[in-house]
Design a protein around this motif. Structure first.
Motif, short mmCIF file in Angstrom:
data_model
loop_
_atom_site.label_atom_id
_atom_site.label_comp_id
_atom_site.label_asym_id
_atom_site.label_seq_id
_atom_site.Cartn_x
_atom_site.Cartn_y
_atom_site.Cartn_z
N ARG A 118 9.31 -8.08 -10.85
CA ARG A 118 7.90 -7.94 -10.28
C ARG A 118 7.56 -9.66 -10.15
O ARG A 118 7.81 -10.50 -10.98
CB ARG A 118 7.01 -7.48 -11.23
N HIS A 121 1.97 -9.01 -7.05
CA HIS A 121 1.78 -7.74 -6.41
C HIS A 121 3.16 -7.03 -5.83
O HIS A 121 2.87 -5.92 -5.17
CB HIS A 121 0.69 -7.94 -5.55
N ASP A 226 -0.62 -13.01 -0.49
CA ASP A 226 -1.36 -12.11 -1.64
C ASP A 226 -2.72 -11.50 -1.01
O ASP A 226 -3.09 -10.42 -1.41
CB ASP A 226 -1.76 -13.13 -2.98
N PRO A 280 -0.07 -1.46 0.54
CA PRO A 280 0.46 -1.03 -0.58
C PRO A 280 1.33 0.26 -0.51
O PRO A 280 0.81 1.29 0.20
CB PRO A 280 -0.95 -0.86 -1.60
N ARG A 346 5.33 -3.45 -2.02
CA ARG A 346 3.74 -4.04 -2.22
C ARG A 346 3.20 -3.03 -3.31
O ARG A 346 3.10 -1.87 -2.91
CB ARG A 346 3.01 -4.33 -1.15
N SER A 347 2.72 -3.47 -4.28
CA SER A 347 1.83 -2.67 -5.24
C SER A 347 0.41 -2.49 -5.06
O SER A 347 0.04 -3.83 -4.44
CB SER A 347 2.22 -3.22 -6.82
N SER A 349 -3.50 -3.19 -5.18
CA SER A 349 -4.24 -4.20 -5.80
C SER A 349 -5.03 -3.72 -7.08
O SER A 349 -5.54 -2.58 -7.17
CB SER A 349 -5.44 -4.95 -4.75
N ARG A 350 -5.20 -4.59 -7.89
CA ARG A 350 -5.95 -4.13 -9.03
C ARG A 350 -7.17 -4.45 -9.10
O ARG A 350 -7.43 -5.54 -8.68
CB ARG A 350 -5.01 -4.84 -10.37
#
Length: 350
Positions: A118, A121, A226, A280, A346-347, A349-350
């Motif tokens: 990782r 992101h 990002d 994402p 792509r994860s 966004s938090r």
């Protein structure tokens, strides 16, 4: 089990066939196969067992007074001694091969680092398979780094094989790791890599087989920022990456591809950046031509986009596991080219 099976076959032949049928061939084969397949102790036991079996059979047939019995026993004893000697030679060779493999693994780790699982992101996974099974390293390469501009990826394929290809791959990876952090954009990064490769080529013009046609590298540079749901790509003569979006698989064909690295004299207008949506959950699959040039028994090329579609929803490590197993099955277990693949997901966004 083969040496023991041959030994018992010799005993069976000696006990249950006419006296004129000799078991020597089976006993000899048992000892020679033991040298190749068993430890020193096993080889000695088979050798002793073969000689003892012959003596027992000779006594059973009251043939000790025959002159040929002693010559045959002497021959079997010599074969047993040779089997022990051969076993020691093979054991030494096996130990050396283990040492070579250990050195090759250390070299691969030094040149081709495992990518982090990782980076910010982005979730990553890599696959590497060398066609040189004992060397475990070749001319395919990949790298992933987190930079101020986002996550930057590299995948490449050095033309040619052997030590020169490994040296060229190491040079490119070193240049990428150094330049990826401070190059303002992908065209600048590509020019930095081109400069490094051209400098190396001019430094070693006398290396046999190192003509410019044998030293270029196809490559893809990708950047996942990002703050934008996009991926930027510069293609330098490399197979196009695949974008996996839900159940869709799309080849990201470059609008204006550049020539491979170390052929930068052919670039007149700079390096063109292609832009594609990268939301994402989307995945980007970078690969070398060893994947798509894998052939089945009929000679048909591996249909990568078609095969990957059914795994597009898998996590990166599972996707590459599926791909690796499928390539082996498709080729009938004979992958005869270097293979490298890199997946970036792509994860949310938090």
């Amino acid at each position: 089990m083969l040496p023991a099976l041959l030994l018992f076959t010799g005993l069976f032949v000696g006990l249950f066939t006419p006296q004129g049928v000799r078991p020597d061939a089976f006993l000899t084969a048992a000892m020679v196969s033991a040298a190749a397949l068993l430890s020193l102790r096993g080889t000695v036991l088979i050798g002793v067992g073969a000689c003892a079996s012959f003596v027992g059979l000779t006594v059973d047939f009251n043939a000790l007074r025959e002159a040929t019995a002693y010559s045959e026993l002497a021959t079997l004893t010599a074969v047993a001694a040779f089997a022990v000697f051969l076993n020691r030679l093979l054991d030494r060779s096996a130990r050396r091969l283990v040492e070579v493999r250990s050195v090759a693994e250390a070299a691969q780790l030094a040149v081709l680092h495992p990518v982090p699982r990782r980076l910010g992101h982005v979730t990553l996974e890599s696959l590497y398979h060398s066609a040189a099974a004992e060397a475990r390293i070749g001319g395919d390469l990949y790298e992933a780094m987190r930079t101020p501009s986002g996550v930057r990826l590299l995948i490449g394929d050095v033309r040619g094989k052997g030590l020169l290809a490994v040296q060229t791959a190491a040079t490119l990876l070193s240049a990428f790791r150094e330049a990826a952090h401070d190059a303002p954009d992908l065209p600048h990064l590509a020019r930095r890599l081109e400069t490094s490769m051209s400098r190396r080529a001019s430094r070693y013009p006398e290396v046999p087989g190192s003509e410019i046609s044998e030293r270029f590298i196809t490559a893809i540079l990708a950047e996942i920022p990002d703050d934008e749901p996009v991926v930027r790509i510069v293609t330098c003569g490399h197979p196009p990456p695949l974008l996996l979006h839900r159940d869709e698989v799309r080849e990201l064909q470059p609008a204006d591809p550049s020539p491979p690295l170390n052929l930068g004299v052919l670039v007149n207008d700079g390096y063109h950046v292609d832009l594609a949506p990268f939301h994402p959950g989307d995945q980007l699959l970078l690969y070398t031509d060893g994947v798509t040039e894998t052939r089945d028994c009929s000679g048909a090329f591996y249909p990568l986009a078609e095969r990957v579609r059914s795994w597009s929803g898998e996590a990166p490590h599972r996707l590459l596991d599926h791909l690796h197993r499928d390539l082996i099955a498709y080729s009938g277990g004979e992958l005869d080219d270097d293979i490298a693949a890199l997946v970036a997901r792509r994860s949310p966004s938090r």
